[in-house]
Design a protein around this motif. Structure first.
Motif, PDB file in Angstrom:
ATOM      1  N   GLY A  57       4.895  20.620  19.041  1.00  0.00           N
ATOM      2  CA  GLY A  57       4.757  19.424  18.215  1.00  0.00           C
ATOM      3  C   GLY A  57       6.083  18.706  18.027  1.00  0.00           C
ATOM      4  N   ASP A  58       7.160  19.473  17.857  1.00  0.00           N
ATOM      5  CA  ASP A  58       8.491  18.869  17.735  1.00  0.00           C
ATOM      6  C   ASP A  58       8.856  18.114  19.004  1.00  0.00           C
ATOM      7  OD1 ASP A  58       8.810  20.067  15.229  1.00  0.00           O
ATOM      8  OD2 ASP A  58       9.787  21.847  16.099  1.00  0.00           O
ATOM      9  N   ARG A  59       8.570  18.725  20.150  1.00  0.00           N
ATOM     10  CA  ARG A  59       8.896  18.073  21.420  1.00  0.00           C
ATOM     11  C   ARG A  59       8.048  16.821  21.641  1.00  0.00           C
ATOM     12  NH1 ARG A  59       9.590  23.578  22.495  1.00  0.00           N
ATOM     13  NH2 ARG A  59       7.486  23.869  23.312  1.00  0.00           N
ATOM     14  N   LEU A  60       6.787  16.846  21.195  1.00  0.00           N
ATOM     15  CA  LEU A  60       5.958  15.639  21.269  1.00  0.00           C
ATOM     16  C   LEU A  60       6.558  14.531  20.409  1.00  0.00           C
ATOM     17  CD1 LEU A  60       3.388  14.109  22.146  1.00  0.00           C
ATOM     18  CD2 LEU A  60       2.261  15.113  20.146  1.00  0.00           C
ATOM     19  N   PHE A  61       6.953  14.886  19.193  1.00  0.00           N
ATOM     20  CA  PHE A  61       7.551  13.898  18.293  1.00  0.00           C
ATOM     21  C   PHE A  61       8.842  13.326  18.881  1.00  0.00           C
ATOM     22  CE2 PHE A  61      10.278  12.785  14.665  1.00  0.00           C
ATOM     23  CZ  PHE A  61       9.482  11.809  14.096  1.00  0.00           C
ATOM     24  N   ILE A  62       9.707  14.184  19.419  1.00  0.00           N
ATOM     25  CA  ILE A  62      10.955  13.723  20.044  1.00  0.00           C
ATOM     26  C   ILE A  62      10.638  12.790  21.214  1.00  0.00           C
ATOM     27  CG2 ILE A  62      12.967  14.470  21.381  1.00  0.00           C
ATOM     28  CD1 ILE A  62      12.979  17.016  19.595  1.00  0.00           C
ATOM     29  N   SER A  63       9.612  13.127  22.001  1.00  0.00           N
ATOM     30  CA  SER A  63       9.229  12.287  23.135  1.00  0.00           C
ATOM     31  C   SER A  63       8.740  10.914  22.678  1.00  0.00           C
ATOM     32  CB  SER A  63       8.119  12.963  23.945  1.00  0.00           C
ATOM     33  OG  SER A  63       8.553  14.175  24.470  1.00  0.00           O
ATOM     34  N   ILE A 104       9.387   9.341  19.770  1.00  0.00           N
ATOM     35  CA  ILE A 104      10.504   8.580  19.200  1.00  0.00           C
ATOM     36  C   ILE A 104      11.423   8.085  20.309  1.00  0.00           C
ATOM     37  CG2 ILE A 104      12.575   8.766  17.751  1.00  0.00           C
ATOM     38  CD1 ILE A 104      10.000   8.501  16.166  1.00  0.00           C
ATOM     39  N   GLY A 105      11.697   8.941  21.284  1.00  0.00           N
ATOM     40  CA  GLY A 105      12.528   8.536  22.420  1.00  0.00           C
ATOM     41  C   GLY A 105      11.904   7.394  23.193  1.00  0.00           C
ATOM     42  N   ALA A 106      10.581   7.451  23.396  1.00  0.00           N
ATOM     43  CA  ALA A 106       9.887   6.372  24.105  1.00  0.00           C
ATOM     44  C   ALA A 106       9.988   5.064  23.333  1.00  0.00           C
ATOM     45  CB  ALA A 106       8.425   6.746  24.332  1.00  0.00           C
ATOM     46  N   ALA A 107       9.893   5.143  22.005  1.00  0.00           N
ATOM     47  CA  ALA A 107      10.032   3.925  21.193  1.00  0.00           C
ATOM     48  C   ALA A 107      11.406   3.296  21.409  1.00  0.00           C
ATOM     49  CB  ALA A 107       9.813   4.247  19.718  1.00  0.00           C
ATOM     50  N   TYR A 108      12.448   4.110  21.430  1.00  0.00           N
ATOM     51  CA  TYR A 108      13.794   3.576  21.648  1.00  0.00           C
ATOM     52  C   TYR A 108      13.965   3.036  23.067  1.00  0.00           C
ATOM     53  CZ  TYR A 108      15.583   5.031  17.149  1.00  0.00           C
ATOM     54  OH  TYR A 108      15.811   5.149  15.805  1.00  0.00           O
ATOM     55  N   VAL A 109      13.362   3.708  24.052  1.00  0.00           N
ATOM     56  CA  VAL A 109      13.431   3.201  25.428  1.00  0.00           C
ATOM     57  C   VAL A 109      12.786   1.824  25.509  1.00  0.00           C
ATOM     58  CG1 VAL A 109      12.536   3.550  27.767  1.00  0.00           C
ATOM     59  CG2 VAL A 109      13.602   5.451  26.548  1.00  0.00           C
ATOM     60  N   PHE A 110      11.597   1.675  24.934  1.00  0.00           N
ATOM     61  CA  PHE A 110      10.900   0.381  24.975  1.00  0.00           C
ATOM     62  C   PHE A 110      11.661  -0.694  24.211  1.00  0.00           C
ATOM     63  CE2 PHE A 110       7.265   2.664  26.601  1.00  0.00           C
ATOM     64  CZ  PHE A 110       6.625   1.716  27.387  1.00  0.00           C
ATOM     65  N   TRP A 139       6.616  -2.129  32.708  1.00  0.00           N
ATOM     66  CA  TRP A 139       6.237  -0.990  33.552  1.00  0.00           C
ATOM     67  C   TRP A 139       7.407  -0.031  33.751  1.00  0.00           C
ATOM     68  CZ3 TRP A 139       1.384  -0.252  33.632  1.00  0.00           C
ATOM     69  CH2 TRP A 139       0.514  -1.320  33.608  1.00  0.00           C
ATOM     70  N   ALA A 140       8.605  -0.538  33.891  1.00  0.00           N
ATOM     71  CA  ALA A 140       9.772   0.323  34.094  1.00  0.00           C
ATOM     72  C   ALA A 140      10.050   1.204  32.872  1.00  0.00           C
ATOM     73  CB  ALA A 140      10.993  -0.515  34.452  1.00  0.00           C
ATOM     74  N   PRO A 141      10.037   0.680  31.644  1.00  0.00           N
ATOM     75  CA  PRO A 141      10.259   1.587  30.514  1.00  0.00           C
ATOM     76  C   PRO A 141       9.108   2.581  30.325  1.00  0.00           C
ATOM     77  CG  PRO A 141       9.793  -0.619  29.727  1.00  0.00           C
ATOM     78  CD  PRO A 141       9.993  -0.708  31.207  1.00  0.00           C
ATOM     79  N   LEU A 142       7.912   2.225  30.771  1.00  0.00           N
ATOM     80  CA  LEU A 142       6.811   3.195  30.732  1.00  0.00           C
ATOM     81  C   LEU A 142       7.131   4.376  31.640  1.00  0.00           C
ATOM     82  CD1 LEU A 142       3.974   4.050  29.875  1.00  0.00           C
ATOM     83  CD2 LEU A 142       3.103   2.726  31.814  1.00  0.00           C
ATOM     84  N   ALA A 143       7.604   4.096  32.841  1.00  0.00           N
ATOM     85  CA  ALA A 143       7.984   5.172  33.764  1.00  0.00           C
ATOM     86  C   ALA A 143       9.144   5.985  33.188  1.00  0.00           C
ATOM     87  CB  ALA A 143       8.358   4.585  35.120  1.00  0.00           C
ATOM     88  N   LEU A 144      10.141   5.308  32.612  1.00  0.00           N
ATOM     89  CA  LEU A 144      11.263   6.018  31.995  1.00  0.00           C
ATOM     90  C   LEU A 144      10.805   6.892  30.836  1.00  0.00           C
ATOM     91  CD1 LEU A 144      14.000   3.228  31.956  1.00  0.00           C
ATOM     92  CD2 LEU A 144      13.945   5.271  33.381  1.00  0.00           C
ATOM     93  N   SER A 145       9.861   6.409  30.058  1.00  0.00           N
ATOM     94  CA  SER A 145       9.359   7.179  28.921  1.00  0.00           C
ATOM     95  C   SER A 145       8.593   8.409  29.377  1.00  0.00           C
ATOM     96  CB  SER A 145       8.465   6.309  28.041  1.00  0.00           C
ATOM     97  OG  SER A 145       9.214   5.261  27.488  1.00  0.00           O
ATOM     98  N   ILE A 146       7.845   8.285  30.446  1.00  0.00           N
ATOM     99  CA  ILE A 146       7.132   9.447  30.993  1.00  0.00           C
ATOM    100  C   ILE A 146       8.127  10.472  31.516  1.00  0.00           C
ATOM    101  CG2 ILE A 146       5.606  10.193  32.865  1.00  0.00           C
ATOM    102  CD1 ILE A 146       4.091   7.512  32.436  1.00  0.00           C
ATOM    103  N   LEU A 147       9.163  10.022  32.189  1.00  0.00           N
ATOM    104  CA  LEU A 147      10.211  10.938  32.653  1.00  0.00           C
ATOM    105  C   LEU A 147      10.937  11.596  31.480  1.00  0.00           C
ATOM    106  CD1 LEU A 147      11.767   8.945  35.622  1.00  0.00           C
ATOM    107  CD2 LEU A 147      10.379  11.016  35.745  1.00  0.00           C
ATOM    108  N   LEU A 148      11.190  10.818  30.435  1.00  0.00           N
ATOM    109  CA  LEU A 148      11.822  11.362  29.231  1.00  0.00           C
ATOM    110  C   LEU A 148      10.947  12.445  28.602  1.00  0.00           C
ATOM    111  CD1 LEU A 148      14.024  11.237  26.973  1.00  0.00           C
ATOM    112  CD2 LEU A 148      12.539   9.568  25.870  1.00  0.00           C
TER     113      LEU A 148
END
Length: 94
Positions: A51-57, A59-65, A77-86
């Motif tokens: 759950g912690d790792r999901l939350f970090i992911s 929050i990280g995706a929000a900052y990437v976007f 589309w590019a930040p979506l790919a970056l967020s999935i990699l993150l």
């Protein structure tokens, strides 16, 4: 019937909330079939659970976007790919 027009719902907004609900449901199913998401210490030196790792992911995706929108604008589309990699990296190494 029940109207949500006061919230100014758009398709992306609804999709975001559906995605969050699906993530939570997926985590519940994962915990049911593979119990014991015991904490582990990753590269950040923190003890994290699934759950912690999901939350970090998320929050990280929000900052990437937000960073992408600030620097580049649309399309997203590019930040979506970056967020999935993150998210993959967070679940693998954090």
């Amino acid at each position: 019937m029940f109207s949500l027009s006061w919230m100014a719902w758009t398709l992306p907004t609804a999709a975001f909330f559906v995605f969050i609900v699906c993530c939570l449901a997926g985590m519940a199913v994962w915990e049911h079939y593979v119990p014991g998401g015991t904490p582990r210490r990753g590269v950040l030196g923190l003890e994290t659970t699934r759950g912690d790792r999901l939350f970090i992911s998320l929050i990280g995706a929000a900052y990437v976007f937000l960073g992408w929108l600030w620097v580049m604008g649309t399309p997203l589309w590019a930040p979506l790919a970056l967020s999935i990699l993150l998210a993959f990296a967070v679940f693998r190494w954090v």
